[in-house]
Design an enzyme around this catalytic site. Sequence first.
Site, PDB file in Angstrom:
ATOM      1  N   ASN A   1      42.013  48.525 -21.909  1.00 47.44           N
ATOM      2  CA  ASN A   1      42.274  49.206 -23.173  1.00 47.44           C
ATOM      3  C   ASN A   1      43.733  49.636 -23.314  1.00 47.44           C
ATOM      4  O   ASN A   1      44.111  50.227 -24.329  1.00 47.44           O
ATOM      5  CB  ASN A   1      41.351  50.413 -23.352  1.00 47.44           C
TER       6      ASN A   1
ATOM      7  N   LYS B   1      45.136  51.335 -28.787  1.00 52.83           N
ATOM      8  CA  LYS B   1      46.254  52.220 -28.453  1.00 52.83           C
ATOM      9  C   LYS B   1      47.578  51.673 -28.958  1.00 52.83           C
ATOM     10  O   LYS B   1      48.479  52.436 -29.319  1.00 52.83           O
ATOM     11  CB  LYS B   1      46.324  52.426 -26.945  1.00 52.83           C
TER      12      LYS B   1
ATOM     13  N   SER C   1      44.860  57.849 -24.572  1.00 49.58           N
ATOM     14  CA  SER C   1      43.650  57.760 -23.752  1.00 49.58           C
ATOM     15  C   SER C   1      42.427  57.416 -24.581  1.00 49.58           C
ATOM     16  O   SER C   1      42.386  57.619 -25.796  1.00 49.58           O
ATOM     17  CB  SER C   1      43.430  59.116 -23.057  1.00 49.58           C
ATOM     18  N   GLY C   2      41.412  56.907 -23.892  1.00 48.36           N
ATOM     19  CA  GLY C   2      40.103  56.793 -24.515  1.00 48.36           C
ATOM     20  C   GLY C   2      39.414  58.139 -24.598  1.00 48.36           C
ATOM     21  O   GLY C   2      38.366  58.270 -25.236  1.00 48.36           O
TER      22      GLY C   2
ATOM     23  N   ASP D   1      48.720  56.385 -20.312  1.00 48.79           N
ATOM     24  CA  ASP D   1      47.275  56.444 -20.109  1.00 48.79           C
ATOM     25  C   ASP D   1      46.960  57.557 -19.114  1.00 48.79           C
ATOM     26  O   ASP D   1      47.829  57.996 -18.351  1.00 48.79           O
ATOM     27  CB  ASP D   1      46.797  55.090 -19.581  1.00 48.79           C
ATOM     28  N   MET D   2      45.721  57.993 -19.086  1.00 47.14           N
ATOM     29  CA  MET D   2      45.339  59.106 -18.208  1.00 47.14           C
ATOM     30  C   MET D   2      44.682  58.609 -16.913  1.00 47.14           C
ATOM     31  O   MET D   2      45.292  58.605 -15.857  1.00 47.14           O
ATOM     32  CB  MET D   2      44.406  60.051 -18.960  1.00 47.14           C
ATOM     33  N   ASP D   3      43.428  58.178 -16.990  1.00 43.30           N
ATOM     34  CA  ASP D   3      42.672  57.816 -15.785  1.00 43.30           C
ATOM     35  C   ASP D   3      43.264  56.586 -15.111  1.00 43.30           C
ATOM     36  O   ASP D   3      43.473  55.551 -15.749  1.00 43.30           O
ATOM     37  CB  ASP D   3      41.216  57.558 -16.161  1.00 43.30           C
TER      38      ASP D   3
END
Length: 269
Positions: A221, A195, A45-46, A11-13
């Site tokens: 998520n 995901k 990621s979203g 994931d990113m954030d």
Amino acid sequence: MPHDIRLIAVDMDGTLLDGEGNVPAPLWELLPRLAERGVAFVPASGRQLATLQRSFGEAAGEMTFIAENGAYVVSAGVEVSSDTIDLEVVERVVGHLRGLGERGYDLGVVLCGKRSAYIERSDAAFRRQAETYYAALEVVDDVLAADDEVLKIAIYDFAVAEESVARALDEVAETHRVVVSGRHWVDIMNLDVDKGAALRRLQTALEVTPAQTAAFGDYLNDLEMLDAADWSYAMREAHPEVVARARYRAPSNLDHGVLTTIDELFPDA
């Protein structure tokens, strides 16, 4: 401890990115070392594909990305899978969200297409949030007039999304996936999109097993993605449900927790 990890989904954030929202500099040296070992490093990621590609610069051309919370998977610029929302559903959901706005909810709606993202609301406060996550972004008079395939409908709630707009989407959740993807963001996708589903399709394409997969996440998520990996890590500040679901813990993103954990998994990488 012997490992045979071939795929790392991140994931990113709140997970990979540092406190300023940047990719940590040590990653640029780690990526080629992982590639030499035959390990795929996959941002999941979203965020929009264009935004992810922008974040990884020159390295993006050969990378695989799970974008839009799993609705769009692209490898080396070639689509692996996508899952688009029927136009009738898009019209119904956008109409519902417009009605919530009329009732006092302070919302910004992003229609997420394959080519671009589209917004009607153009005030600086909302545009600043949208531009952070959508590198390809168009301001239009009517998002429903956009000529694009819709992967996701994203909602920015100026209140706390989990306590506000997410509770006003029960009817939508009966037929589509509604996921709180951040403190202020909610994403709406087709029911079988997440995901984890995207990661499992990628595992099949790469002939990689869950036992050969590591995944890192911090928010709701990310839950299904963690389920798809035997080596599942919750970041130190992760949502309590993520902590409960993951098998392992990673240090904070502020301490480059993903990178330090990968170094532990691959001490000779």
